[in-house]
Design a protein around this motif. Sequence first.
Motif, mmCIF file in Angstrom:
data_model
loop_
_atom_site.group_PDB
_atom_site.id
_atom_site.type_symbol
_atom_site.label_atom_id
_atom_site.label_comp_id
_atom_site.label_asym_id
_atom_site.label_seq_id
_atom_site.Cartn_x
_atom_site.Cartn_y
_atom_site.Cartn_z
ATOM 1 N N TYR A 1 11.746 -47.730 -100.360
ATOM 2 C CA TYR A 1 12.961 -47.664 -99.555
ATOM 3 C C TYR A 1 13.824 -46.507 -100.055
ATOM 4 N N VAL A 2 14.142 -45.596 -99.148
ATOM 5 C CA VAL A 2 15.026 -44.472 -99.420
ATOM 6 C C VAL A 2 16.442 -44.930 -99.090
ATOM 7 N N GLY A 3 17.257 -45.132 -100.120
ATOM 8 C CA GLY A 3 18.639 -45.537 -99.910
ATOM 9 C C GLY A 3 19.537 -44.317 -99.836
ATOM 10 N N ALA A 4 20.351 -44.228 -98.792
ATOM 11 C CA ALA A 4 21.248 -43.077 -98.627
ATOM 12 C C ALA A 4 22.412 -43.455 -97.726
ATOM 13 N N ARG A 5 23.543 -42.793 -97.923
ATOM 14 C CA ARG A 5 24.716 -43.071 -97.097
ATOM 15 C C ARG A 5 24.588 -42.491 -95.694
ATOM 16 N N ALA B 1 14.542 -37.885 -94.634
ATOM 17 C CA ALA B 1 13.919 -37.873 -95.953
ATOM 18 C C ALA B 1 12.811 -38.923 -96.035
ATOM 19 N N ALA B 2 13.079 -40.122 -95.503
ATOM 20 C CA ALA B 2 12.082 -41.182 -95.535
ATOM 21 C C ALA B 2 10.843 -40.792 -94.735
ATOM 22 N N ALA B 3 11.053 -40.205 -93.566
ATOM 23 C CA ALA B 3 9.923 -39.777 -92.734
ATOM 24 C C ALA B 3 9.099 -38.701 -93.433
ATOM 25 N N GLN B 4 9.772 -37.835 -94.151
ATOM 26 C CA GLN B 4 9.109 -36.729 -94.850
ATOM 27 C C GLN B 4 8.107 -37.216 -95.881
#
Length: 237
Positions: free
Chosen positions: A36-40, A48-51
């Motif tokens: 899990y990519v956590g970001a605001r 970023a997660a898709a990358q």
Amino acid sequence: MTSPNEQAPVALVTGANQGIGLETARRLAEAGCTVYVGARNPDRGTAAAAQIGARFVALDVTSDESVAAAAAQVEAEAGRLDILVNNAGITGPQVDVHDLTAAGMEEVLATNVVGYVRVIHAFLPLLERAAEPSIVNVTSGLGSLARFHDPSTIESRAGSPLYAASKAAINMLTVRYARRLPGIRINAADPGLTATALSGGMGHSVTDGTDAIIRFALGEDRHLTGHYRDREGDVPW
């Protein structure tokens, strides 16, 4: 997005849309974790997660509501959390020491220290469901009092008092949590001077900067707890 896999370790990285956080998430995903990519920022976080083949979760570490919603999402989708990497952080005001204020200190602590506590608290039930849970707190050599007092180190000459103080606080949080939560491996990883937006592009590669994090999470240091290390080994407190 990674396909569901009940056997794959589930990992969350905060502040993961760029820099050390993104590289950590990429390496965990590459190792087979459900990440899990956590970001605001949802746009940056989703991209970023898709990358890297990960999942995005909206997460602002300064908000109780945001962190609670992120924990609810991970619980609904994965049911547990094996690896938590507390990485989200800010440098704070980069000004002359005469211009440092309490407001600046509050801003830095809100993200760099209080944010870590907020995330740990919200995700602790999910971590305790995992077989071998791990928390990696991303810190800095600037939080080392020993290095500050050693004139041969860059840490003795560089760094904002506010940022350095927040990293020293993270170090103490790490060892205290490690003692109080013996069922969870909790460690502090120092990336060293790493070429990111936070450092103005100075330092070694983000891959080098994430070595200690990955070793604590999945590698040869995964059985340790209460340790403070960089890619070379132990960092003096």
